[in-house]
Scaffold this motif. Structure first.
Motif, PDB file in Angstrom:
ATOM      1  N   UNK A 250       0.902  -1.136  -0.056  1.00  0.00           N
ATOM      2  CA  UNK A 250       0.199   0.098  -0.017  1.00  0.00           C
ATOM      3  C   UNK A 250       0.653   1.358  -0.093  1.00  0.00           C
ATOM      4  N   UNK A 251       2.157   1.196   0.213  1.00  0.00           N
ATOM      5  CA  UNK A 251       2.908   2.410   0.242  1.00  0.00           C
ATOM      6  C   UNK A 251       2.950   3.153   1.356  1.00  0.00           C
ATOM      7  N   UNK A 259      -5.792   3.498   9.940  1.00  0.00           N
ATOM      8  CA  UNK A 259      -6.239   4.837  10.436  1.00  0.00           C
ATOM      9  C   UNK A 259      -7.176   5.488   9.312  1.00  0.00           C
ATOM     10  N   UNK A 260      -6.735   5.265   8.129  1.00  0.00           N
ATOM     11  CA  UNK A 260      -7.198   6.064   7.193  1.00  0.00           C
ATOM     12  C   UNK A 260      -8.522   5.262   6.616  1.00  0.00           C
ATOM     13  N   UNK A 261      -8.393   4.070   6.618  1.00  0.00           N
ATOM     14  CA  UNK A 261      -9.558   3.206   6.258  1.00  0.00           C
ATOM     15  C   UNK A 261     -10.649   3.414   7.266  1.00  0.00           C
ATOM     16  N   UNK A 385      -7.596   5.756  -0.298  1.00  0.00           N
ATOM     17  CA  UNK A 385      -6.903   6.271   0.740  1.00  0.00           C
ATOM     18  C   UNK A 385      -5.577   6.267   0.456  1.00  0.00           C
ATOM     19  N   UNK A 386      -5.133   5.668  -0.533  1.00  0.00           N
ATOM     20  CA  UNK A 386      -3.479   5.639  -0.890  1.00  0.00           C
ATOM     21  C   UNK A 386      -3.362   6.329  -2.166  1.00  0.00           C
ATOM     22  N   UNK A 387      -3.421   5.770  -3.186  1.00  0.00           N
ATOM     23  CA  UNK A 387      -2.964   6.125  -4.695  1.00  0.00           C
ATOM     24  C   UNK A 387      -4.118   7.117  -5.308  1.00  0.00           C
ATOM     25  N   UNK A 388      -5.502   6.921  -4.806  1.00  0.00           N
ATOM     26  CA  UNK A 388      -6.367   7.595  -5.442  1.00  0.00           C
ATOM     27  C   UNK A 388      -6.990   6.505  -6.473  1.00  0.00           C
TER      28      UNK A 388
END
Length: 440
Positions: A250-251, A259-261, A385-388
Motif C-alpha cells: 500500500x506504500x 487509520x485512514x480506512x 486512501x492511498x494512490x487515488x
C-alpha cells in the motif's frame, strides 16, 4: 410523424424489428442489421432468450468475467460476475488475493425471513378487527395449505401472520404483515400466491363475520404483494488481520493504512453524499454476482438501500475498526436470493455460474454475494486512501477509449505499454495515439 401501433405484440419478431427501424431510426437497414448481428446462431437458444420477456428484438450482451482466489469460510471460489463497468472484476480479484494471504473472508447468514403484506382499508372498531384476525388466523393458514404443502415438506412455509394498524399514517389503513421461509427459492411467486389467497379468505370471512354485519363492505383489500425490503434476511461478511500486515503493497505503514480506512468508513457513515457512492461500490460487486446467478438485482438494490437508511439517515453499509492491534472490516447486508426457480434452470450461463460456485444453497450464495460486495468496497477504499481511485480505474478504462478511437490491435499493445508509466486521461490517450500514428 410517428404513429401509434396496434397489435404490436402479435407481430413476428421480423415485423417488430422492421416497424421499429422504419419508425424510429434514421437508417432502418443498418438498425435491422445491427439487431440481427446479436442473435444467437443456435435457433433453439435464441428462442429461449426470446421467450424470457415480451417483444424481444435481440440479445443485449454484458461481459461475464470471473474473479478468482476468493477464500470464504475455508473454501476457495472463483466468482462469476456479469457487469459492464471497467475495473470491477479486477478490483474484486485484487482484494481476493490480498485477503487470501491473510485468512480469507468469513461469512454467516444471520436470518432468512422474507416479508409479504395484504394492504386493506377498514373503518370499523379496531378492537373488533383485531378479534376477527385472531379468529380467522387458522383459516388463513388452512386455505393456503394447497400452496404451502410442498414448501412445508422441505422445512419452509408461512412463519407468521399478524395485523398491523397503520391508521396513524393513512385513515383506515391496516396490513396483514406476513413472514415466510422459502429455503433455496427466492420465493416471490410463492409469497405472492399465498398473499392473494389470504386476501380472498379475508374478504370471504369478513362478509360473514357477525360484528361486521352493519358494514357494506366490511373491508376493502387494496393489494397483496411481497416486500423487497428484507431486514431479517441478513448476511454478514468480514475480514480481519493484524494491523502490521496491512502496510504491504500500500506504500504506507499498516497503522496509517488502518487509520485512514477507519476514517474513510466513518465519513461514509455520517455523510449521505459520500455514503451513496460508497455503497454503490459495494453494489458493483453484489449486482454483478446477483445478475450472473440469475437473481433479481433490482429487488436486491431496493432492499439494500432501504436497509442503509433504516436509522432515518442514509449511511454506510460497511464498518471498520482497529481493536487490540487487529484491523476488522465487515458488513451486514439484506439479500433475498434463490438457487432454484426463475432463470437458474433456463439460462445456460446462469446454470454454469452456479456450477462454478459449486452449486451453492441460497444461504451459501448469500454469503458469496456479500463477500463480493465487501471485497469491492475494500478495493475501492484501499485505492481512495492511498494512490487515488483514478489510477487503477483509468488504466482499466484505457481499452474502452482505444476502442472508441478505432485503434488497431498493434496500436492497443503499444499504447498499453506506454501508459504503464503514464497517467491515463482521454486527452492523453488521444494525443498518444495521434503521436504514434504520426511516427508510423
Amino acid at each position: 410523424m410517428n404513429q401509434p401501433v396496434e397489435g404490436f405484440s402479435k407481430r413476428s419478431k421480423e415485423e417488430k424489428i422492421k416497424w421499429l427501424a422504419e419508425q424510429y431510426t434514421p437508417q432502418p437497414e443498418q438498425t435491422i442489421s445491427l439487431l440481427k448481428q446479436y442473435w444467437s446462431s443456435d435457433a433453439q437458444l435464441q428462442q429461449l432468450h426470446d421467450e424470457f420477456i415480451e417483444n424481444t428484438l435481440t440479445n443485449f450482451y454484458l461481459p461475464l468475467g470471473v474473479a478468482p482466489n476468493f477464500l470464504i469460510n475455508g473454501n476457495l471460489y472463483a466468482i462469476p460476475m456479469a457487469i459492464e463497468e471497467s475495473s470491477v472484476v479486477a478490483a474484486a480479484s485484487k482484494a481476493a488475493k490480498f485477503w487470501l494471504e491473510r485468512g480469507g473472508f468469513h461469512a454467516q447468514v444471520l436470518g432468512t425471513e422474507k416479508i409479504g403484506q395484504v394492504h386493506f382499508l377498514f373503518f370499523g372498531d379496531p378492537r373488533e378487527l383485531s378479534e376477527f384476525i385472531e379468529e380467522i388466523r387458522p383459516i388463513l393458514r388452512s386455505d393456503a395449505q394447497a400452496l404451502t404443502r410442498n414448501m412445508e415438506k422441505r422445512g419452509g412455509g408461512i412463519t407468521r401472520i399478524e395485523l398491523r394498524d397503520k391508521t396513524s399514517d393513512i385513515k383506515g389503513y391496516y396490513q396483514l404483515h406476513c413472514t415466510f421461509e422459502t429455503l433455496d427459492a427466492m420465493g416471490a411467486n410463492f409469497i405472492n400466491s399465498c398473499l392473494e389467497q389470504f386476501a380472498s379468505t379475508l374478504l370471504r370471512e369478513a362478509a360473514i363475520y357477525p360484528k361486521f354485519s352493519s358494514m357494506d363492505p366490511p373491508l376493502e383489500v387494496l393489494m397483496s404483494i411481497l416486500s423487497n425490503y428484507v431486514p431479517d434476511c441478513l448476511v454478514r461478511a468480514e475480514v480481519s488481520c493484524p494491523v502490521a500486515e496491512l502496510g504491504e503493497e500500500s506504500g504506507i505503514s499498516g497503522a496509517d493504512f488502518a487509520r485512514r480506512m477507519v476514517q474513510a468508513v466513518a465519513i461514509a457513515d455520517c455523510e449521505p453524499h459520500r455514503a451513496v457512492t460508497h455503497n454503490k461500490g459495494i453494489m458493483n460487486g453484489v449486482d454483478a454476482v446477483v445478475l450472473a446467478t440469475g437473481n433479481d438485482f433490482r429487488a436486491v438494490e431496493a432492499g439494500v438501500h432501504a436497509y442503509a437508511a433504516r436509522s432515518g439517515r442514509y449511511r454506510s453499509l460497511s464498518q471498520a475498526e482497529v481493536r487490540d492491534g487487529r484491523f476488522r472490516f465487515w458488513m451486514d447486508i439484506p439479500l433475498a436470493l434463490g438457487t432454484v426457480g426463475g432463470l437458474t434452470g433456463l439460462h445456460p450461463l446462469v446454470g454454469l455460474a452456479h456450477e462454478i460456485l459449486q452449486k451453492p444453497s441460497a444461504g451459501e450464495l448469500m454469503q458469496i454475494v456479500a463477500v463480493a460486495g465487501l471485497a469491492q468496497n475494500f478495493a475501492a477504499l484501499r485505492s481512495l486512501v492511498t494512490v487515488g481511485i483514478q489510477k487503477g480505474h483509468m488504466k482499466m478504462h484505457l481499452l474502452n477509449i482505444l476502442n472508441q478511437l478505432s485503434a488497431t490491435q498493434k496500436e492497443k499493445e503499444n499504447l498499453i505499454e506506454h501508459f504503464k508509466t503514464n497517467t491515463v486521461t482521454h486527452n492523453a490517450v488521444v494525443k498518444a495515439l495521434e503521436d504514434h500514428r504520426a511516427q508510423k
